[in-house]
Design a protein around this motif. Structure first.
Motif, PDB file in Angstrom:
ATOM      1  N   UNK B  18      13.587 -13.729  11.597  1.00 44.71           N
ATOM      2  CA  UNK B  18      12.977 -14.268  10.689  1.00 44.71           C
ATOM      3  C   UNK B  18      12.346 -13.132   9.800  1.00 44.71           C
ATOM      4  N   UNK B  19      11.926 -13.465   8.459  1.00 50.11           N
ATOM      5  CA  UNK B  19      11.367 -12.410   7.677  1.00 50.11           C
ATOM      6  C   UNK B  19      10.426 -12.950   6.613  1.00 50.11           C
ATOM      7  N   UNK B  20       9.274 -12.441   6.428  1.00 50.66           N
ATOM      8  CA  UNK B  20       8.231 -12.818   5.676  1.00 50.66           C
ATOM      9  C   UNK B  20       8.259 -11.868   4.090  1.00 50.66           C
ATOM     10  N   UNK B  21       8.210 -12.447   3.317  1.00 49.92           N
ATOM     11  CA  UNK B  21       7.909 -11.583   1.931  1.00 49.92           C
ATOM     12  C   UNK B  21       6.733 -11.850   1.108  1.00 49.92           C
ATOM     13  N   UNK B  22       6.082 -11.084   0.588  1.00 48.09           N
ATOM     14  CA  UNK B  22       4.717 -11.319  -0.027  1.00 48.09           C
ATOM     15  C   UNK B  22       5.022 -11.030  -1.480  1.00 48.09           C
ATOM     16  N   UNK B  23       4.059 -11.890  -2.207  1.00 49.33           N
ATOM     17  CA  UNK B  23       3.851 -11.766  -3.677  1.00 49.33           C
ATOM     18  C   UNK B  23       2.475 -11.745  -4.156  1.00 49.33           C
ATOM     19  N   UNK B  24       2.071 -10.940  -4.906  1.00 51.86           N
ATOM     20  CA  UNK B  24       0.818 -10.798  -5.506  1.00 51.86           C
ATOM     21  C   UNK B  24       1.058 -11.324  -7.102  1.00 51.86           C
ATOM     22  N   UNK B  25       0.427 -12.387  -7.327  1.00 48.60           N
ATOM     23  CA  UNK B  25       0.568 -12.695  -9.010  1.00 48.60           C
ATOM     24  C   UNK B  25      -0.141 -11.897  -9.797  1.00 48.60           C
ATOM     25  N   UNK B  26      -0.174 -12.015 -11.173  1.00 49.18           N
ATOM     26  CA  UNK B  26      -0.882 -11.243 -12.093  1.00 49.18           C
ATOM     27  C   UNK B  26      -2.151 -12.118 -11.984  1.00 49.18           C
ATOM     28  N   UNK B  27      -3.360 -11.251 -12.176  1.00 43.92           N
ATOM     29  CA  UNK B  27      -4.598 -11.943 -12.225  1.00 43.92           C
ATOM     30  C   UNK B  27      -4.783 -13.074 -13.182  1.00 43.92           C
ATOM     31  N   UNK B  28      -5.299 -14.109 -12.452  1.00 46.58           N
ATOM     32  CA  UNK B  28      -5.436 -15.216 -13.320  1.00 46.58           C
ATOM     33  C   UNK B  28      -4.441 -16.205 -13.459  1.00 46.58           C
ATOM     34  N   UNK B  29      -3.267 -15.897 -12.848  1.00 45.40           N
ATOM     35  CA  UNK B  29      -1.838 -16.868 -12.897  1.00 45.40           C
ATOM     36  C   UNK B  29      -2.034 -17.625 -11.622  1.00 45.40           C
ATOM     37  N   UNK B  30      -2.115 -18.788 -11.661  1.00 42.64           N
ATOM     38  CA  UNK B  30      -2.172 -19.913 -10.543  1.00 42.64           C
ATOM     39  C   UNK B  30      -0.793 -20.304  -9.923  1.00 42.64           C
ATOM     40  N   UNK B  31       0.212 -19.872 -10.640  1.00 41.05           N
ATOM     41  CA  UNK B  31       1.376 -20.673 -10.313  1.00 41.05           C
ATOM     42  C   UNK B  31       2.419 -19.417  -9.795  1.00 41.05           C
ATOM     43  N   UNK B  32       3.176 -19.592  -8.864  1.00 41.96           N
ATOM     44  CA  UNK B  32       3.974 -18.467  -8.258  1.00 41.96           C
ATOM     45  C   UNK B  32       5.368 -19.262  -7.840  1.00 41.96           C
ATOM     46  N   UNK B  66       7.621 -21.372   2.203  1.00 41.31           N
ATOM     47  CA  UNK B  66       6.817 -20.433   1.517  1.00 41.31           C
ATOM     48  C   UNK B  66       5.457 -21.270   1.666  1.00 41.31           C
ATOM     49  N   UNK B  67       4.517 -20.407   1.092  1.00 43.91           N
ATOM     50  CA  UNK B  67       3.136 -20.989   1.032  1.00 43.91           C
ATOM     51  C   UNK B  67       2.172 -20.094   0.215  1.00 43.91           C
ATOM     52  N   UNK B  68       1.181 -20.777  -0.533  1.00 41.99           N
ATOM     53  CA  UNK B  68       0.332 -20.096  -1.398  1.00 41.99           C
ATOM     54  C   UNK B  68      -1.135 -19.884  -0.817  1.00 41.99           C
ATOM     55  N   UNK B  69      -1.809 -19.152  -0.982  1.00 40.33           N
ATOM     56  CA  UNK B  69      -3.238 -18.822  -0.565  1.00 40.33           C
ATOM     57  C   UNK B  69      -4.343 -19.129  -1.635  1.00 40.33           C
ATOM     58  N   UNK B  70      -5.321 -19.159  -1.454  1.00 38.39           N
ATOM     59  CA  UNK B  70      -6.457 -19.474  -2.202  1.00 38.39           C
ATOM     60  C   UNK B  70      -6.705 -18.569  -3.519  1.00 38.39           C
ATOM     61  N   UNK B  71      -6.170 -17.351  -3.176  1.00 37.96           N
ATOM     62  CA  UNK B  71      -6.335 -16.294  -4.108  1.00 37.96           C
ATOM     63  C   UNK B  71      -4.993 -16.142  -5.012  1.00 37.96           C
ATOM     64  N   UNK B  72      -4.199 -17.207  -4.614  1.00 40.93           N
ATOM     65  CA  UNK B  72      -2.880 -17.223  -5.614  1.00 40.93           C
ATOM     66  C   UNK B  72      -1.691 -16.484  -4.932  1.00 40.93           C
ATOM     67  N   UNK B  73      -2.047 -15.580  -4.017  1.00 40.61           N
ATOM     68  CA  UNK B  73      -1.048 -14.748  -3.431  1.00 40.61           C
ATOM     69  C   UNK B  73      -0.010 -15.717  -2.646  1.00 40.61           C
ATOM     70  N   UNK B  74       1.454 -15.319  -2.646  1.00 39.58           N
ATOM     71  CA  UNK B  74       2.263 -16.278  -1.867  1.00 39.58           C
ATOM     72  C   UNK B  74       3.079 -15.464  -1.222  1.00 39.58           C
ATOM     73  N   UNK B  75       3.454 -16.288   0.040  1.00 41.16           N
ATOM     74  CA  UNK B  75       4.582 -15.794   1.004  1.00 41.16           C
ATOM     75  C   UNK B  75       5.655 -16.729   1.008  1.00 41.16           C
ATOM     76  N   UNK B  76       6.849 -15.947   1.242  1.00 45.90           N
ATOM     77  CA  UNK B  76       8.143 -16.783   1.496  1.00 45.90           C
ATOM     78  C   UNK B  76       8.589 -16.486   2.985  1.00 45.90           C
ATOM     79  N   UNK B  77       8.955 -17.406   3.482  1.00 53.04           N
ATOM     80  CA  UNK B  77       9.453 -16.967   5.051  1.00 53.04           C
ATOM     81  C   UNK B  77      10.996 -17.484   4.990  1.00 53.04           C
ATOM     82  N   UNK B  78      11.806 -16.859   5.616  1.00 54.04           N
ATOM     83  CA  UNK B  78      13.152 -17.348   5.888  1.00 54.04           C
ATOM     84  C   UNK B  78      13.430 -17.252   7.532  1.00 54.04           C
ATOM     85  N   UNK B  79      13.734 -18.309   8.051  1.00 54.63           N
ATOM     86  CA  UNK B  79      13.720 -18.347   9.514  1.00 54.63           C
ATOM     87  C   UNK B  79      15.482 -18.206   9.924  1.00 54.63           C
ATOM     88  N   UNK B  80      15.791 -17.885  11.108  1.00 52.64           N
ATOM     89  CA  UNK B  80      17.062 -17.842  11.479  1.00 52.64           C
ATOM     90  C   UNK B  80      17.884 -17.106  10.610  1.00 52.64           C
TER      91      UNK B  80
END
Lengths: 113, 115
Positions: B18-32, B66-80
């Protein structure tokens, strides 16, 4: 469902020549239309967008696009291409469903000196 | 203003992992949003998160999450992982209104190779 067709997979133009990249979309109403550019190893950069109003829209880097409802087209143009314009270009459509873009397959532009 | 940051840039994984990818959005952006780019299928929408809630989902199997945290950062996970998951995964952020008024800003992507 909406769809986007970019008929040209690869185009080669000489530096200084004009450019037109074709894009046709399929959707019942007028969608949001976009052109993005992707340089090797990079993400996508927005060139321009259209929703309503003047059918000729200006973008960054000297690009423009014309919306033609009768032809369901949104072709990208540039009067004089620079070597740095070599990249892949994507047309995209969104029916307004929050950030869910449908992309065309892209046109790879090669510029010869 | 810093752009969209994706980490890592490159990943090599083995089938079944499995793998987890991370994404930090532009400051102030709430959508990823997340997109998969492959030579065969092109750019395909995976999902979009807004204020920690999944708002839209593409046609991908449940192995993609995927999921998104309260600071708008997001992670994406792919299993198997499967060989066909090899792709460039692009993250894009926006203010979260319609895509015309708040267009997407893309990161440089994470290149995932599955062996």
């Amino acid at each position: 469902a909406q769809s986007v067709t970019q008929p040209d997979i690869h185009i080669t133009v000489s530096e200084g020549a004009s450019l037109e990249l074709r894009c046709n979309y399929s959707y019942g109403a007028t969608p949001y239309l976009f052109w993005y550019v992707q340089s090797p190893g990079q993400g996508l950069q927005l060139l321009l967008k259209y929703f309503s109003g003047d059918t000729l829209v200006q973008g960054i880097k000297g690009f423009e696009a014309e919306f033609k409802r009768s032809q369901s087209s949104f072709n990208l143009r540039k009067p004089s291409v620079h070597w740095s314009d070599a990249a892949e270009y994507f047309c995209a459509v969104d029916t307004g469903t929050a950030s869910k873009l449908t992309f065309g397959t892209g046109t790879r532009l090669q510029v010869t000196l | 203003k810093a752009g969209v940051t994706q980490t890592p840039r490159y990943l090599i994984k083995t089938r079944g992992q499995q793998v987890t990818l991370s994404c930090s959005p532009i400051s102030g952006h709430r959508s990823v949003s997340w997109y998969q780019q492959t030579p065969g299928q092109g750019l395909q929408f995976l999902f979009e998160y807004f204020s920690e809630t999944q708002r839209n989902k593409g046609n991908f199997p449940g192995r993609f999450s995927g999921r998104q945290f309260s600071n708008s950062r997001s992670e994406m996970n792919v299993s198997t992982l499967e060989l066909g998951d090899s792709a460039l995964y692009l993250c894009a952020s926006s203010l979260g209104q319609d895509s015309y008024n708040s267009p997407l800003h893309f990161g440089n992507g994470t290149r995932l190779t599955v062996t």
